[in-house]
Design a protein around this motif. Structure first.
Motif, mmCIF file in Angstrom:
data_model
loop_
_atom_site.group_PDB
_atom_site.id
_atom_site.type_symbol
_atom_site.label_atom_id
_atom_site.label_comp_id
_atom_site.label_asym_id
_atom_site.label_seq_id
_atom_site.Cartn_x
_atom_site.Cartn_y
_atom_site.Cartn_z
ATOM 1 N N GLU A 201 7.616 0.440 3.721
ATOM 2 C CA GLU A 201 7.057 0.649 5.050
ATOM 3 C C GLU A 201 6.779 -0.703 5.707
ATOM 4 O OE1 GLU A 201 3.653 3.001 4.573
ATOM 5 O OE2 GLU A 201 4.720 4.804 3.897
ATOM 6 N N TYR A 202 6.461 -0.688 6.972
ATOM 7 C CA TYR A 202 6.169 -1.921 7.702
ATOM 8 C C TYR A 202 4.927 -2.602 7.138
ATOM 9 C CZ TYR A 202 5.521 -5.133 11.587
ATOM 10 O OH TYR A 202 5.369 -6.261 12.342
ATOM 11 N N PHE A 203 3.877 -1.810 6.872
ATOM 12 C CA PHE A 203 2.667 -2.295 6.229
ATOM 13 C C PHE A 203 2.629 -1.733 4.816
ATOM 14 C CE2 PHE A 203 1.549 -2.340 10.716
ATOM 15 C CZ PHE A 203 1.136 -3.657 10.850
ATOM 16 N N ASP A 204 2.272 -2.573 3.865
ATOM 17 C CA ASP A 204 2.198 -2.110 2.482
ATOM 18 C C ASP A 204 1.089 -1.082 2.337
ATOM 19 O OD1 ASP A 204 4.195 -3.842 1.898
ATOM 20 O OD2 ASP A 204 2.838 -5.476 1.271
ATOM 21 N N THR A 205 1.293 -0.183 1.429
ATOM 22 C CA THR A 205 0.273 0.840 1.176
ATOM 23 C C THR A 205 -0.963 0.239 0.535
ATOM 24 O OG1 THR A 205 1.357 1.321 -0.924
ATOM 25 C CG2 THR A 205 1.969 2.696 0.974
ATOM 26 N N ASN A 206 -0.751 -0.820 -0.313
ATOM 27 C CA ASN A 206 -1.859 -1.478 -0.976
ATOM 28 C C ASN A 206 -2.080 -2.838 -0.313
ATOM 29 O OD1 ASN A 206 -3.849 -2.354 -2.647
ATOM 30 N ND2 ASN A 206 -2.567 -2.536 -4.489
ATOM 31 N N PRO A 207 -3.121 -3.024 0.498
ATOM 32 C CA PRO A 207 -3.317 -4.327 1.165
ATOM 33 C C PRO A 207 -3.707 -5.441 0.204
ATOM 34 C CG PRO A 207 -5.165 -2.889 1.604
ATOM 35 C CD PRO A 207 -4.157 -2.061 0.855
#
Length: 307
Positions: A201-207
């Protein structure tokens, strides 16, 4: 003393003699012990006799006996005076009293004109006006009676023709979907495309995800505490006006003169500041403008706006 012109002071002022001194030789009496009304305690005083209470006796009035207002007058009968006045007013009439020809007519009921001057009004009469004979109109046009029913479940009751019956299968939507699905699979060539890379995804699921290796954890060194509390070798010394209880020794004595000698500089002169301008009372700009606009010549004719 006589003045230079030869006249005394009394003659120069214009008085015949010098004013007398009334209190010469009197004893001094302070204002604290002086009575308020000295004459009230000397000789005989006026005695009014006290206040009189209100009563029906003659002692409560100023006169020695009761005085009548109408004393010696005859009795007057008010009815007799009234009758004389009526007789004098009746003599002024030239003839007999006016009497109407007939008495007042009393109405015999609500809505009647008996006793009125004008009589009955024809416009307000309750009598009916003459009318033409009533003629019965002809019969209405006869048509077929309306068809019963509301249109739901009844045939042949609308203006247009009835719709023809068309058969509709019960599972028609399900069969149509099955046919469309078969046509879709027939047109598909091969299996669906699958990528070897896992999509991100564009942003990771785990920040908090970090790809690099984390540095080793720093261990905090624990300081070992002494087992026993610190105790000084000897107790503290008390200050008794000397330096025995201090860390440093007492400083050595140095003989200093009581008066400091000033170094004389023969070539330098003493500085004297120049005398500056001295302050004096000054007037404000507003006061100066008022004095210029308002003076002794125009103070009567000058107005507020001109100032």
């Amino acid at each position: 003393m006589p003045a230079e012109g030869g006249k005394t002071d009394m003659e120069r002022i214009g008085l015949f003699s010098e004013m007398e001194y009334v209190t010469v030789g009197d004893k001094y009496v302070s204002s604290f012990n002086r009575p308020f009304n000295d004459a009230a305690s000397k000789n005989k005083q006026m005695l009014p006799g006290g206040s009189k209470a209100m009563s029906n006796l003659q002692a409560g009035y100023f006169d020695p006996h009761f005085v009548r207002i109408f004393e010696g007058e005859g009795y007057v009968n008010l009815n007799q005076v009234r009758r004389r006045h009526m007789m004098e007013e009746a003599k002024k009439n030239l003839g007999k009293a006016f009497l109407p020809s007939n008495g007042d007519k009393k109405p015999c009921g609500l809505g009647t004109y008996y006793g009125t001057i004008g009589g009955p009004v024809p416009f307000f009469s309750t009598q009916l006006k003459p009318r033409d004979k009533y003629e019965v109109p002809g019969k209405n046009l006869y048509t077929n009676p309306g068809k019963k029913g509301t249109g739901y479940g009844y045939a042949n009751i609308t203006i247009g023709k009835q719709f023809s019956h068309s058969a509709d299968f019960y599972d028609a939507p399900k069969l149509n979907f099955k046919k469309e699905n078969e046509e879709h699979h027939r047109l598909v060539k091969g299996t669906p495309f699958k990528s070897n890379l896992y999509p991100r995804e564009y942003f990771d699921t785990n920040p908090y995800l970090f790809e690099k290796a984390l540095p080793p954890i720093k261990k905090t060194e624990k300081k070992e505490l002494p087992a026993h509390p610190f105790k000084p070798s000897s107790p503290g010394k008390k200050a008794g006006g000397m330096k025995a209880g201090t860390f440093d020794p007492y400083p050595s004595h140095s003989a200093d003169p009581y008066v400091v000698k000033l170094t004389s500089s023969k070539g330098a002169k003493i500085f004297y500041p120049p005398s500056g301008p001295k302050s004096r009372p000054t007037e404000s700009i507003m006061t100066l403008n008022v004095k210029r606009a308002l003076n002794t010549k125009n103070y009567k004719t000058a107005s507020v706006q001109s100032c």
